[in-house]
Design an enzyme around this catalytic site. Structure first.
Site, PDB file in Angstrom:
ATOM      1  N   ARG A  56       5.919  58.268 121.216  1.00  0.00           N
ATOM      2  CA  ARG A  56       6.309  57.962 122.589  1.00  0.00           C
ATOM      3  C   ARG A  56       5.711  56.629 123.041  1.00  0.00           C
ATOM      4  NH1 ARG A  56       4.212  60.385 126.186  1.00  0.00           N
ATOM      5  NH2 ARG A  56       2.588  61.506 125.068  1.00  0.00           N
ATOM      6  N   LYS A 198      11.066  64.872 125.650  1.00  0.00           N
ATOM      7  CA  LYS A 198      10.015  64.850 126.668  1.00  0.00           C
ATOM      8  C   LYS A 198      10.527  64.368 128.022  1.00  0.00           C
ATOM      9  CE  LYS A 198       6.635  66.638 124.373  1.00  0.00           C
ATOM     10  NZ  LYS A 198       6.272  68.045 124.687  1.00  0.00           N
ATOM     11  N   HIS A 217       3.397  73.369 129.486  1.00  0.00           N
ATOM     12  CA  HIS A 217       3.375  72.783 128.143  1.00  0.00           C
ATOM     13  C   HIS A 217       2.569  73.739 127.256  1.00  0.00           C
ATOM     14  CE1 HIS A 217       2.303  69.155 125.390  1.00  0.00           C
ATOM     15  NE2 HIS A 217       3.424  69.729 125.018  1.00  0.00           N
ATOM     16  N   SER A 235      -2.661  68.422 120.946  1.00  0.00           N
ATOM     17  CA  SER A 235      -2.417  68.234 119.514  1.00  0.00           C
ATOM     18  C   SER A 235      -3.696  68.474 118.704  1.00  0.00           C
ATOM     19  CB  SER A 235      -1.923  66.807 119.272  1.00  0.00           C
ATOM     20  OG  SER A 235      -1.661  66.594 117.914  1.00  0.00           O
ATOM     21  N   LYS A 239      -2.209  75.253 118.329  1.00  0.00           N
ATOM     22  CA  LYS A 239      -1.210  75.931 119.187  1.00  0.00           C
ATOM     23  C   LYS A 239      -0.053  76.502 118.364  1.00  0.00           C
ATOM     24  CE  LYS A 239       0.837  73.094 121.971  1.00  0.00           C
ATOM     25  NZ  LYS A 239       2.208  72.748 122.364  1.00  0.00           N
ATOM     26  N   THR A 240       0.508  75.672 117.489  1.00  0.00           N
ATOM     27  CA  THR A 240       1.651  76.114 116.679  1.00  0.00           C
ATOM     28  C   THR A 240       1.218  77.167 115.662  1.00  0.00           C
ATOM     29  OG1 THR A 240       2.704  73.962 116.941  1.00  0.00           O
ATOM     30  CG2 THR A 240       3.498  75.337 115.141  1.00  0.00           C
ATOM     31  N   ASP A 254       6.675  75.092 122.553  1.00  0.00           N
ATOM     32  CA  ASP A 254       6.174  73.902 123.245  1.00  0.00           C
ATOM     33  C   ASP A 254       6.373  73.862 124.763  1.00  0.00           C
ATOM     34  OD1 ASP A 254       4.874  71.355 122.874  1.00  0.00           O
ATOM     35  OD2 ASP A 254       6.787  70.386 123.279  1.00  0.00           O
ATOM     36  N   ARG A 319       7.619  64.139 111.872  1.00  0.00           N
ATOM     37  CA  ARG A 319       8.137  65.257 112.663  1.00  0.00           C
ATOM     38  C   ARG A 319       9.341  65.923 112.015  1.00  0.00           C
ATOM     39  NH1 ARG A 319       5.518  66.999 117.568  1.00  0.00           N
ATOM     40  NH2 ARG A 319       4.144  65.294 118.186  1.00  0.00           N
TER      41      ARG A 319
END
Length: 529
Positions: A56, A198, A217, A235, A239-240, A254, A319
């Site tokens: 980003r 996003k 989020h 990050s 979390k994942t 997400d 990604r």
């Protein structure tokens, strides 16, 4: 240019002979290959490279300063204003540019899995692979839904169109601009597909709270008994990994909304980091990368086209984008009840936060506003020791409204639904980064499982004297001494010095919140002020 003429200009573009509307995955893959935008990998996924921008571009993101939103937006370095005049001129240039293209690709779909609260969107792309990305990341309409679909927000993306900052009022050739009045997201000068994802999240972070729905989020899953869990974390916090539980079904990885009816996924797909990806570590993600999926900036073997997920020569931020349906253990549609358990994940490289602690409502709001984790030495140029990083509400780059708005909504919902909140440190134990060791994943899983199954609801706790956190005395499957950070350090004095240092950084960071109720800081923050 007024709204009517802008609308007419968009209609003119959409009625052009070059428009490829609502192509299927197979058709889009064909166009990607024919146009040399990407190649097929050994598993059938499309691999594309994003060139100069591999992530980003936050300094190039703007919100149009308009009468209806001017007083609501939390203006600053995250939400930079741009004039309506600058937006209108740039919008006209981009539409004129797209009219001259041989092909322009259009996807119609939704953001928000709950039909009561979903946003019909339209995505207009210069690149076929970007349209494939949108097809996989947003919610795809059924045949009947497509007939009645009327877009309420449109993304116009032209990566090869570059702005002239001196003329167009941007900071560089790149621009990501949201106009809430005209319901347009305008993107140019960057090939990074994540800007589309996003941008719509930022739009939902504005629109959902206006409808008294908390936008979040976070990842979310649901157990066999219908119990719902949310996982917030920046990050590298896990979390994942922790939300992909074989014993629980994934709602989403997400972005979510929390309405009066419960939780719903905002998206229809996943956008997973895949640096270091292996089937052994992340089988669900690994196996989801197949025909129709999109890989960004992943290096391939020239002959076999097998991805090398260890290779970060293009970027660390490799990604994979794929639809939720590429995973087996999911909830369809992506909606569930109210959360029973909320987990805040942090990777504390100072090694001083407890591996798990129970939070009061005030502590939950404090740590939600803080959004703490740490950057490690070597991850960025100039970082030689762990550094505290704070991202408000675990997602500050995507919040158009004041952070306190989201925190107040969270506190209210915790009260309404009696949700239990835990802070889980997936970072270091026994010393800071370079001295101690990373918390064992098996211990973290055991702690999270105990929290989700209600085993910590009435457990005995001890209060941490520096952070004021309530630490469970016993957790099944975890040695008692691991639960108390001070007991894992060989030097208690060194532990207290490092813990006090981090507590001070929490306190300094919290000073930026000027309109937070006094009890949030008094009862929610570190005991050492």
């Amino acid at each position: 240019m007024n709204s009517v003429s802008m609308s007419n200009e968009l209609t003119e573009l959409l009625n052009g002979q070059n428009i490829k509307n609502q192509l299927s995955v197979s058709q889009l893959v064909e166009r990607v290959l024919h146009r040399n935008e990407g190649v097929l990998t050994s598993s059938g996924a499309v691999r594309a490279e994003t060139g100069k921008y591999t992530g980003r571009s936050p300094k190039d993101k703007f919100i149009v300063e308009e009468p209806s939103t001017k007083e609501k937006i939390d203006w600053g370095s995250v939400n930079q204003p741009i004039s309506a005049e600058s937006f209108d001129k740039l919008y006209h240039k981009v539409l004129s540019y797209l009219k001259e293209k041989e092909e322009v690709f259009v996807f119609n779909g939704f953001a928000g899995a709950d039909p009561k609260h979903r946003l019909p969107i339209q995505v207009i792309n210069e690149f076929a692979w970007h349209n494939l990305f949108a097809h996989q990341l947003f919610i795809r309409p059924g045949a009947e839904e497509l007939i009645s679909h009327k877009s309420e927000f449109t993304i116009v993306s032209a990566p090869n169109f570059k702005a002239d900052p001196a003329v167009d009022g941007t900071n560089s050739e790149t621009f990501i601009i949201v106009s809430f009045e005209k319901r347009i997201v305008l993107i140019g000068g960057t090939e990074y597909a994540g800007e589309m994802k996003k941008s719509i999240f930022s739009v939902m972070n504005y629109m959902l709270p206006e409808a008294d729905i908390l936008s979040m989020h976070c990842s979310a899953n649901v157990g066999r008994e219908g119990d719902v869990a949310l996982f917030f974390g920046l990050s590298g916090t896990g979390k994942t990994t922790l939300s992909a539980d074989p014993n629980r079904r994934l709602i989403g990885d997400d972005e979510h909304g929390w309405s009066p009816n419960g939780v719903f996924n905002i998206e229809g797909g996943c956008y997973a980091k895949c640096i270091g990806l292996t089937r052994e570590k992340e089988p669900q993600i690994f196996d989801a990368i197949r025909f129709g999926s999109v890989l960004e900036n992943v290096v391939l073997d020239e002959d076999s086209r097998i991805p090398d997920y260890e290779d970060n020569s293009l970027t660390e931020n490799t990604r994979a984008a794929y639809p939720l349906q590429a995973m087996e253990n999911i909830v369809e549609p992506s909606v569930a009840g109210h959360p029973n358990t909320i987990v805040f994940l942090t990777a504390d490289a100072f090694g001083v936060l407890p591996p798990i602690s129970k939070l009061t409502k005030e502590q939950a709001m404090y740590h939600f506003l803080s959004g703490y984790t740490s950057k490690l030495a070597g991850t960025e140029r100039g970082i030689t020791s762990p550094q505290a990083t704070f991202s408000t509400c675990f997602g500050s780059p995507f919040l158009p409204l004041a952070a306190t708005r989201y925190a107040e909504m969270l506190g209210k919902k915790i009260d309404e639904h009696n949700a239990e909140v835990y802070l889980v440190n997936t970072g270091w134990t026994g010393g800071e980064y370079g001295v101690g060791s990373r918390m064992k994943l098996s211990f973290t899983r055991a702690m999270v499982q105990a929290a989700l199954e209600g085993e910590l609801t009435n457990v005995e706790t001890e209060k941490d004297e520096i952070f004021g956190l309530n630490i469970p005395v016993h957790v099944p499957g975890v040695p008692d001494e691991v639960l108390q950070p001070v007991k894992t350090w060989s030097d208690e004095k060194a532990y207290k010095a490092k813990a006090t240092e981090l507590a001070s950084q929490f306190n300094d960071n919290f000073k930026k919140f000027t309109n937070v109720p006094a009890e949030i800081e008094a009862k929610g923050g570190p005991s050492v002020k």
